[in-house]
Design a protein around this motif. Sequence first.
Motif, PDB file in Angstrom:
ATOM      1  N   GLU A   1      -6.799  14.791   0.555  1.00  0.00           N
ATOM      2  CA  GLU A   1      -5.343  14.934   0.655  1.00  0.00           C
ATOM      3  C   GLU A   1      -4.925  16.374   0.357  1.00  0.00           C
ATOM      4  OE1 GLU A   1      -1.415  13.382   1.311  1.00  0.00           O
ATOM      5  OE2 GLU A   1      -3.425  12.616   1.745  1.00  0.00           O
TER       6      GLU A   1
ATOM      7  N   HIS B   1      -6.077   2.815   4.013  1.00  0.00           N
ATOM      8  CA  HIS B   1      -5.194   2.441   2.907  1.00  0.00           C
ATOM      9  C   HIS B   1      -5.196   3.527   1.834  1.00  0.00           C
ATOM     10  CE1 HIS B   1      -2.923  -0.066   0.212  1.00  0.00           C
ATOM     11  NE2 HIS B   1      -3.874  -0.004  -0.700  1.00  0.00           N
ATOM     12  N   THR B   2      -6.348   4.139   1.585  1.00  0.00           N
ATOM     13  CA  THR B   2      -6.443   5.219   0.605  1.00  0.00           C
ATOM     14  C   THR B   2      -7.371   6.308   1.111  1.00  0.00           C
ATOM     15  OG1 THR B   2      -8.312   4.174  -0.574  1.00  0.00           O
ATOM     16  CG2 THR B   2      -6.067   3.660  -1.355  1.00  0.00           C
TER      17      THR B   2
ATOM     18  N   ARG C   1      -8.880   7.695  -5.452  1.00  0.00           N
ATOM     19  CA  ARG C   1      -8.284   7.212  -4.199  1.00  0.00           C
ATOM     20  C   ARG C   1      -6.774   7.077  -4.353  1.00  0.00           C
ATOM     21  NH1 ARG C   1     -11.972   7.946  -0.420  1.00  0.00           N
ATOM     22  NH2 ARG C   1     -10.867   6.424   0.909  1.00  0.00           N
ATOM     23  N   ILE C   2      -6.062   7.624  -3.371  1.00  0.00           N
ATOM     24  CA  ILE C   2      -4.602   7.548  -3.356  1.00  0.00           C
ATOM     25  C   ILE C   2      -4.144   7.253  -1.930  1.00  0.00           C
ATOM     26  CG2 ILE C   2      -4.357   9.147  -5.298  1.00  0.00           C
ATOM     27  CD1 ILE C   2      -3.611  11.308  -3.258  1.00  0.00           C
ATOM     28  N   PRO C   3      -2.926   6.757  -1.737  1.00  0.00           N
ATOM     29  CA  PRO C   3      -2.422   6.543  -0.372  1.00  0.00           C
ATOM     30  C   PRO C   3      -2.315   7.879   0.368  1.00  0.00           C
ATOM     31  CG  PRO C   3      -1.109   5.328  -1.960  1.00  0.00           C
ATOM     32  CD  PRO C   3      -1.991   6.235  -2.754  1.00  0.00           C
TER      33      PRO C   3
ATOM     34  N   SER D   1      -9.356  10.191  -0.555  1.00  0.00           N
ATOM     35  CA  SER D   1      -9.646  10.893  -1.799  1.00  0.00           C
ATOM     36  C   SER D   1      -8.590  11.963  -2.055  1.00  0.00           C
ATOM     37  CB  SER D   1     -11.033  11.538  -1.747  1.00  0.00           C
ATOM     38  OG  SER D   1     -11.055  12.617  -0.835  1.00  0.00           O
TER      39      SER D   1
END
Length: 259
Positions: free
Chosen positions: A126, A119-120, A159-161, A122
């Motif tokens: 990314e 779901h996420t 945390r990001i998608p 770091s």
Amino acid sequence: MNVWLKSIALICGYGASLYLIYLATNPEVLIVFLTVSMMLPLIYLIQDRAKQKQYIDHLHQETLKAELSLLKSQINPHFFFNTLNNLYGLAVEKSDQTEEVIYRLSQMMRFTIYDGRKHTVSVQDEIAYLENFIELNQLRHQHRLDIQFTQNITDAQQRIPPLLFINLLENAFKHGVDTLTEGQYIHFCFTTKPELIEFVIENNFDKSVLEKNKKQRTSGGIGLDNLKRRLVLLFPDKHKITTDVSSNTYKTTVSIDLT
């Protein structure tokens, strides 16, 4: 038929109970009994309505999760199809860069297969994914491109998608610098804060070549639509995408409100 008989029996039993209470007690007790007996079905209906709403909300969330999963799975072949074409070209040329491209691609596949399902991820991971993609394309263009990647990161572990902006970067190559033979550039900035994610990317392109490529292409073009749909599902009413197109430059800005 059995349902009707049970309903008739229940009504008769209820009426008989009211008559017996009326004979055995005073009217005030009968009123209290009627009030309670009318409230019980109402309470039941309210509880049943709440359960139905909870069930519908659950189905809605499961539907969104399934669609997000499908959208993320579409990213993988869309990207790797183009990358493998590039790798094939290097292999045909017997380029010394082939091994490094394979290594970079394997790192990206690892991220996509394992982290892309989460779901996420770091911000740090990314960014590493985007940098691998950039280096892979720089190798293909023999480092002739002007690529500037500005990073304004408050917390690298935020945390990001995953895989949100790879389509924009890929489009900048495919529909931008790949239409030019010189002076190609891609400038983009990635900003993350606890309350904000922002991605701004600008590239130049040759309009005549781009239009010719569009006429020849029989499939593709799902990347940007994919991103828009994911943002609608992940951040409803809390995101904005703007594009600014001039004669030979294309700029896209994505802002996500995390508050």
